[in-house]
Design a protein around this motif. Structure first.
Motif, PDB file in Angstrom:
ATOM      1  N   VAL A  38      -0.002  -0.060 -14.043  1.00 28.24           N
ATOM      2  CA  VAL A  38       0.400   1.340 -13.902  1.00 28.24           C
ATOM      3  C   VAL A  38      -0.540   2.124 -12.988  1.00 28.24           C
ATOM      4  CG1 VAL A  38       0.723   3.528 -15.130  1.00 28.24           C
ATOM      5  CG2 VAL A  38       1.592   1.404 -16.118  1.00 28.24           C
ATOM      6  N   SER A  39      -1.859   2.035 -13.235  1.00 23.22           N
ATOM      7  CA  SER A  39      -2.803   2.825 -12.444  1.00 23.22           C
ATOM      8  C   SER A  39      -2.801   2.401 -10.979  1.00 23.22           C
ATOM      9  CB  SER A  39      -4.226   2.722 -13.024  1.00 23.22           C
ATOM     10  OG  SER A  39      -4.673   1.389 -13.052  1.00 23.22           O
ATOM     11  N   SER A  40      -2.681   1.097 -10.713  1.00 25.52           N
ATOM     12  CA  SER A  40      -2.639   0.612  -9.328  1.00 25.52           C
ATOM     13  C   SER A  40      -1.365   1.070  -8.627  1.00 25.52           C
ATOM     14  CB  SER A  40      -2.738  -0.911  -9.286  1.00 25.52           C
ATOM     15  OG  SER A  40      -3.963  -1.356  -9.821  1.00 25.52           O
ATOM     16  N   ALA A  41      -0.257   1.065  -9.360  1.00 26.31           N
ATOM     17  CA  ALA A  41       1.009   1.506  -8.774  1.00 26.31           C
ATOM     18  C   ALA A  41       0.978   2.996  -8.452  1.00 26.31           C
ATOM     19  CB  ALA A  41       2.164   1.194  -9.724  1.00 26.31           C
ATOM     20  N   ILE A  42       0.367   3.790  -9.329  1.00 30.15           N
ATOM     21  CA  ILE A  42       0.246   5.231  -9.064  1.00 30.15           C
ATOM     22  C   ILE A  42      -0.568   5.455  -7.798  1.00 30.15           C
ATOM     23  CG2 ILE A  42      -0.811   7.385  -9.880  1.00 30.15           C
ATOM     24  CD1 ILE A  42       0.005   6.582 -12.710  1.00 30.15           C
ATOM     25  N   ARG A  43      -1.668   4.728  -7.654  1.00 31.16           N
ATOM     26  CA  ARG A  43      -2.504   4.884  -6.453  1.00 31.16           C
ATOM     27  C   ARG A  43      -1.723   4.483  -5.197  1.00 31.16           C
ATOM     28  NH1 ARG A  43      -6.285   2.578  -9.858  1.00 31.16           N
ATOM     29  NH2 ARG A  43      -6.310   0.604  -8.746  1.00 31.16           N
ATOM     30  N   ALA A  44      -0.927   3.419  -5.308  1.00 27.57           N
ATOM     31  CA  ALA A  44      -0.146   2.963  -4.154  1.00 27.57           C
ATOM     32  C   ALA A  44       0.888   4.008  -3.752  1.00 27.57           C
ATOM     33  CB  ALA A  44       0.544   1.634  -4.478  1.00 27.57           C
ATOM     34  N   VAL A  45       1.530   4.629  -4.728  1.00 31.76           N
ATOM     35  CA  VAL A  45       2.510   5.674  -4.424  1.00 31.76           C
ATOM     36  C   VAL A  45       1.830   6.876  -3.779  1.00 31.76           C
ATOM     37  CG1 VAL A  45       4.128   7.331  -5.434  1.00 31.76           C
ATOM     38  CG2 VAL A  45       4.137   4.962  -6.216  1.00 31.76           C
ATOM     39  N   LEU A  46       0.661   7.249  -4.292  1.00 28.50           N
ATOM     40  CA  LEU A  46      -0.062   8.384  -3.714  1.00 28.50           C
ATOM     41  C   LEU A  46      -0.469   8.102  -2.264  1.00 28.50           C
ATOM     42  CD1 LEU A  46      -2.249   9.479  -6.757  1.00 28.50           C
ATOM     43  CD2 LEU A  46      -0.243  10.646  -5.833  1.00 28.50           C
ATOM     44  N   LYS A  47      -0.794   6.859  -1.969  1.00 28.37           N
ATOM     45  CA  LYS A  47      -1.104   6.482  -0.582  1.00 28.37           C
ATOM     46  C   LYS A  47       0.135   6.656   0.299  1.00 28.37           C
ATOM     47  CE  LYS A  47      -4.849   3.128  -1.307  1.00 28.37           C
ATOM     48  NZ  LYS A  47      -5.239   1.695  -1.190  1.00 28.37           N
ATOM     49  N   GLU A  48       1.305   6.258  -0.230  1.00 26.03           N
ATOM     50  CA  GLU A  48       2.550   6.415   0.519  1.00 26.03           C
ATOM     51  C   GLU A  48       2.852   7.896   0.769  1.00 26.03           C
ATOM     52  OE1 GLU A  48       4.620   4.144   1.875  1.00 26.03           O
ATOM     53  OE2 GLU A  48       3.189   2.591   1.343  1.00 26.03           O
ATOM     54  N   LYS A  49       2.585   8.731  -0.255  1.00 25.07           N
ATOM     55  CA  LYS A  49       2.802  10.169  -0.077  1.00 25.07           C
ATOM     56  C   LYS A  49       1.894  10.723   1.004  1.00 25.07           C
ATOM     57  CE  LYS A  49       4.863  12.789  -2.074  1.00 25.07           C
ATOM     58  NZ  LYS A  49       6.183  13.369  -1.711  1.00 25.07           N
ATOM     59  N   ALA A  50       0.649  10.250   1.028  1.00 29.08           N
ATOM     60  CA  ALA A  50      -0.303  10.716   2.036  1.00 29.08           C
ATOM     61  C   ALA A  50       0.158  10.316   3.441  1.00 29.08           C
ATOM     62  CB  ALA A  50      -1.692  10.155   1.759  1.00 29.08           C
ATOM     63  N   ARG A  51       0.701   9.100   3.563  1.00 27.98           N
ATOM     64  CA  ARG A  51       1.212   8.645   4.864  1.00 27.98           C
ATOM     65  C   ARG A  51       2.395   9.501   5.320  1.00 27.98           C
ATOM     66  NH1 ARG A  51       0.792   3.240   2.574  1.00 27.98           N
ATOM     67  NH2 ARG A  51      -1.124   2.246   3.259  1.00 27.98           N
ATOM     68  N   GLU A  52       3.260   9.877   4.362  1.00 31.51           N
ATOM     69  CA  GLU A  52       4.403  10.731   4.693  1.00 31.51           C
ATOM     70  C   GLU A  52       3.949  12.068   5.246  1.00 31.51           C
ATOM     71  OE1 GLU A  52       6.871  11.159   1.294  1.00 31.51           O
ATOM     72  OE2 GLU A  52       7.862   9.227   1.551  1.00 31.51           O
ATOM     73  N   LYS A  53       2.890  12.633   4.650  1.00 31.86           N
ATOM     74  CA  LYS A  53       2.380  13.933   5.099  1.00 31.86           C
ATOM     75  C   LYS A  53       1.834  13.847   6.518  1.00 31.86           C
ATOM     76  CE  LYS A  53       1.218  15.849   0.574  1.00 31.86           C
ATOM     77  NZ  LYS A  53       0.117  16.319  -0.301  1.00 31.86           N
ATOM     78  N   LEU A  54       1.208  12.686   6.823  1.00 37.38           N
ATOM     79  CA  LEU A  54       0.650  12.512   8.162  1.00 37.38           C
ATOM     80  C   LEU A  54       1.731  12.298   9.203  1.00 37.38           C
ATOM     81  CD1 LEU A  54      -2.444  10.283   7.293  1.00 37.38           C
ATOM     82  CD2 LEU A  54      -2.458  12.696   7.960  1.00 37.38           C
TER      83      LEU A  54
END
Length: 203
Positions: free
Chosen positions: A186-202
């Motif tokens: 769960v915690s690793s998946a949350i971090r992976a999703v947050l990374k994807e969100k950060a990429r979307e913002k960029l």
């Protein structure tokens, strides 16, 4: 100071839980997203290591399943301009052992995955927390905090919505991340999703 609450779990949501003790006292205790994912069933016995944050207009109780989590929360609270909500948000994504590793390796990028923490705050936290997390056991509860494949998607969505994201905006990312890496906890998946969100913002 209330340092430990033991009793029966009356109710809980993704931000807090209500615990009634044998003496009949009921405590509302705020928990991290990771803590909410690991709640026992309603009516079951529960033990939380707690930290009380006292302000002019409130006295809030924050609860954790281990002493390391509580002590890490207290250390984070003493960092400049980092209140209990951001400290809890950090512990909603990372375990104490992971936080210790992030600080020791000066992994600024990981800290910026936490909503509300930018590069400047991450750098300041790394400098401020150096040599202050030595109490953490590197053998702590990683296994207990990894609930396995069943329910991971639901728990990841619950964790992300507790951080302020809507289910509609993160569900496609959660599905994509888990499709690419189905063995993530769960915690690793949350971090992976947050990374994807950060990429979307960029962009």
């Amino acid at each position: 100071m209330i340092a430990l609450v033991q009793g029966r779990l009356v109710s809980f949501n993704d931000k807090s839980c209500l615990v009634i003790t044998d003496s009949g006292l009921g405590y509302e205790v705020y928990v991290s997203a990771m803590g909410a994912q690991n709640m026992p069933g309603q009516g079951d016995e529960i033990e939380l290591h707690t930290s009380m944050v006292v302000r002019e207009d409130s006295m809030d109780l924050y609860g954790f399943f281990s002493r390391d989590e509580r002590e890490t929360f207290n250390v984070l609270l003493n960092a400049p301009k980092l209140g209990p909500k951001k400290a809890l948000a950090i512990l909603g994504i990372f375990t104490p052992a992971q936080i210790q590793k992030i600080i020791n390796t000066e992994d600024e990028a990981s800290l910026t995955q936490v909503p509300g923490i930018g590069s400047k705050t991450a750098r300041r936290l790394i400098l401020d927390l150096k040599d202050r997390l030595g109490f953490i056991s590197l053998q702590q509860e990683e296994a207990r905090l990894s609930p396995g494949p069943r329910g991971v998607r639901q728990d990841v969505l619950a964790g992300l919505t507790s951080l302020g994201y809507s289910a509609a905006e993160v569900t496609p990312l959660v599905d994509r991340v888990l499709e690419n890496e189905p063995d993530l906890d769960v915690s690793s998946a949350i971090r992976a999703v947050l990374k994807e969100k950060a990429r979307e913002k960029l962009g």
